[in-house]
Scaffold this motif. Structure first.
Motif, PDB file in Angstrom:
ATOM      1  N   GLY A  34       0.809  -1.204   0.000  1.00 53.67           N
ATOM      2  CA  GLY A  34       0.000   0.000   0.000  1.00 53.67           C
ATOM      3  C   GLY A  34       0.851   1.266   0.000  1.00 53.67           C
ATOM      4  N   ALA A  35       0.179   2.378  -0.218  1.00 52.50           N
ATOM      5  CA  ALA A  35       0.858   3.672  -0.265  1.00 52.50           C
ATOM      6  C   ALA A  35       1.551   3.986   1.061  1.00 52.50           C
ATOM      7  CB  ALA A  35      -0.143   4.762  -0.624  1.00 52.50           C
ATOM      8  N   LEU A  36       0.883   3.738   2.176  1.00 56.71           N
ATOM      9  CA  LEU A  36       1.476   4.042   3.481  1.00 56.71           C
ATOM     10  C   LEU A  36       2.749   3.229   3.699  1.00 56.71           C
ATOM     11  CD1 LEU A  36       1.447   5.543   6.132  1.00 56.71           C
ATOM     12  CD2 LEU A  36      -0.150   3.826   7.017  1.00 56.71           C
ATOM     13  N   GLU A  37       2.708   1.957   3.356  1.00 54.76           N
ATOM     14  CA  GLU A  37       3.884   1.093   3.504  1.00 54.76           C
ATOM     15  C   GLU A  37       5.051   1.607   2.645  1.00 54.76           C
ATOM     16  OE1 GLU A  37       5.082  -3.536   2.567  1.00 54.76           O
ATOM     17  OE2 GLU A  37       2.986  -3.057   2.991  1.00 54.76           O
ATOM     18  N   ARG A  38       4.752   2.028   1.432  1.00 53.23           N
ATOM     19  CA  ARG A  38       5.806   2.532   0.539  1.00 53.23           C
ATOM     20  C   ARG A  38       6.387   3.848   1.029  1.00 53.23           C
ATOM     21  NH1 ARG A  38       4.165   1.098  -5.647  1.00 53.23           N
ATOM     22  NH2 ARG A  38       3.876  -1.119  -5.301  1.00 53.23           N
ATOM     23  N   VAL A  39       5.530   4.734   1.532  1.00 49.77           N
ATOM     24  CA  VAL A  39       6.022   6.011   2.068  1.00 49.77           C
ATOM     25  C   VAL A  39       6.917   5.761   3.276  1.00 49.77           C
ATOM     26  CG1 VAL A  39       5.287   8.109   3.288  1.00 49.77           C
ATOM     27  CG2 VAL A  39       4.199   7.469   1.141  1.00 49.77           C
ATOM     28  N   ARG A  40       6.492   4.889   4.165  1.00 47.57           N
ATOM     29  CA  ARG A  40       7.323   4.579   5.344  1.00 47.57           C
ATOM     30  C   ARG A  40       8.663   3.988   4.927  1.00 47.57           C
ATOM     31  NH1 ARG A  40       2.473   2.339   9.253  1.00 47.57           N
ATOM     32  NH2 ARG A  40       1.911   4.402  10.056  1.00 47.57           N
ATOM     33  N   ALA A  41       8.659   3.121   3.925  1.00 46.79           N
ATOM     34  CA  ALA A  41       9.907   2.524   3.440  1.00 46.79           C
ATOM     35  C   ALA A  41      10.815   3.590   2.825  1.00 46.79           C
ATOM     36  CB  ALA A  41       9.607   1.427   2.416  1.00 46.79           C
ATOM     37  N   ALA A  42      10.241   4.540   2.107  1.00 45.68           N
ATOM     38  CA  ALA A  42      11.042   5.611   1.490  1.00 45.68           C
ATOM     39  C   ALA A  42      11.688   6.481   2.557  1.00 45.68           C
ATOM     40  CB  ALA A  42      10.168   6.457   0.568  1.00 45.68           C
ATOM     41  N   TYR A  43      10.935   6.860   3.579  1.00 44.64           N
ATOM     42  CA  TYR A  43      11.507   7.682   4.651  1.00 44.64           C
ATOM     43  C   TYR A  43      12.555   6.910   5.448  1.00 44.64           C
ATOM     44  CZ  TYR A  43       8.725  11.853   3.929  1.00 44.64           C
ATOM     45  OH  TYR A  43       8.202  13.013   3.393  1.00 44.64           O
ATOM     46  N   ALA A  44      12.377   5.607   5.581  1.00 42.97           N
ATOM     47  CA  ALA A  44      13.393   4.787   6.255  1.00 42.97           C
ATOM     48  C   ALA A  44      14.689   4.768   5.451  1.00 42.97           C
ATOM     49  CB  ALA A  44      12.866   3.363   6.474  1.00 42.97           C
ATOM     50  N   ARG A  45      14.580   4.651   4.123  1.00 36.17           N
ATOM     51  CA  ARG A  45      15.773   4.687   3.267  1.00 36.17           C
ATOM     52  C   ARG A  45      16.468   6.038   3.343  1.00 36.17           C
ATOM     53  NH1 ARG A  45      12.226   1.898  -0.094  1.00 36.17           N
ATOM     54  NH2 ARG A  45      11.867   3.753  -1.360  1.00 36.17           N
ATOM     55  N   ALA A 104      -0.815   9.277   2.369  1.00 34.36           N
ATOM     56  CA  ALA A 104      -0.743   7.886   1.912  1.00 34.36           C
ATOM     57  C   ALA A 104      -1.856   7.043   2.540  1.00 34.36           C
ATOM     58  CB  ALA A 104       0.629   7.299   2.240  1.00 34.36           C
ATOM     59  N   ALA A 105      -2.127   7.258   3.817  1.00 38.46           N
ATOM     60  CA  ALA A 105      -3.207   6.516   4.481  1.00 38.46           C
ATOM     61  C   ALA A 105      -4.550   6.841   3.828  1.00 38.46           C
ATOM     62  CB  ALA A 105      -3.231   6.845   5.974  1.00 38.46           C
ATOM     63  N   ALA A 106      -4.753   8.098   3.462  1.00 40.90           N
ATOM     64  CA  ALA A 106      -5.998   8.487   2.794  1.00 40.90           C
ATOM     65  C   ALA A 106      -6.102   7.820   1.419  1.00 40.90           C
ATOM     66  CB  ALA A 106      -6.067  10.007   2.658  1.00 40.90           C
ATOM     67  N   ILE A 107      -4.994   7.714   0.726  1.00 41.18           N
ATOM     68  CA  ILE A 107      -4.981   7.037  -0.579  1.00 41.18           C
ATOM     69  C   ILE A 107      -5.297   5.556  -0.407  1.00 41.18           C
ATOM     70  CG2 ILE A 107      -3.454   6.282  -2.451  1.00 41.18           C
ATOM     71  CD1 ILE A 107      -2.165   9.120  -2.213  1.00 41.18           C
ATOM     72  N   GLY A 112       0.337   4.804  -4.408  1.00 39.58           N
ATOM     73  CA  GLY A 112       1.506   4.125  -3.858  1.00 39.58           C
ATOM     74  C   GLY A 112       2.803   4.456  -4.557  1.00 39.58           C
ATOM     75  N   THR A 113       2.744   5.271  -5.595  1.00 38.97           N
ATOM     76  CA  THR A 113       3.970   5.667  -6.289  1.00 38.97           C
ATOM     77  C   THR A 113       4.646   6.771  -5.485  1.00 38.97           C
ATOM     78  OG1 THR A 113       2.961   5.163  -8.419  1.00 38.97           O
ATOM     79  CG2 THR A 113       4.913   6.555  -8.456  1.00 38.97           C
ATOM     80  N   VAL A 114       5.890   6.562  -5.121  1.00 42.21           N
ATOM     81  CA  VAL A 114       6.651   7.547  -4.350  1.00 42.21           C
ATOM     82  C   VAL A 114       7.567   8.279  -5.324  1.00 42.21           C
ATOM     83  CG1 VAL A 114       8.288   7.879  -2.458  1.00 42.21           C
ATOM     84  CG2 VAL A 114       6.543   6.092  -2.294  1.00 42.21           C
ATOM     85  N   LEU A 115       7.522   9.611  -5.306  1.00 38.19           N
ATOM     86  CA  LEU A 115       8.269  10.412  -6.260  1.00 38.19           C
ATOM     87  C   LEU A 115       9.169  11.433  -5.580  1.00 38.19           C
ATOM     88  CD1 LEU A 115       5.249  11.286  -8.567  1.00 38.19           C
ATOM     89  CD2 LEU A 115       6.965   9.550  -9.017  1.00 38.19           C
ATOM     90  N   ALA A 116      10.255  11.742  -6.236  1.00 37.53           N
ATOM     91  CA  ALA A 116      11.080  12.898  -5.886  1.00 37.53           C
ATOM     92  C   ALA A 116      10.909  13.884  -7.029  1.00 37.53           C
ATOM     93  CB  ALA A 116      12.540  12.491  -5.739  1.00 37.53           C
TER      94      ALA A 116
END
Length: 81
Positions: free
Chosen positions: A3-14, A37-40, A54-58
């Protein structure tokens, strides 16, 4: 697919593991990104079709993004779109 929330958390962890704050001119507050992300995730769970969910962008600092300053790497150029 995660999910989007999981991906955002993983990106911030990286980002935290890299420990390179100079790489980012602006970084959205983690809490804001997680809330969005949770709302998405809630919208997709309700059956809404969101192809980029769930797409994480810079985004480069010369691209206008609502809520983020556009700087092109130059503080004197900065404005908010």
């Amino acid at each position: 697919m995660s999910g989007a929330l999981e991906r955002v958390r993983a990106a911030y962890a990286r980002i935290a593991r890299a420990d390179r704050p100079e790489v980012w001119i602006d970084l959205r507050p983690r809490e804001d990104a997680e809330a969005e992300a949770a709302a998405i995730d809630a919208r997709t769970a309700a059956g809404e079709r969101l192809p980029l969910a769930g797409t994480v962008l810079a985004v480069k600092g010369n691209i206008d993004v609502a809520g983020l300053p556009t700087t092109a790497g130059c503080p004197s150029y900065a404005y908010r779109p």
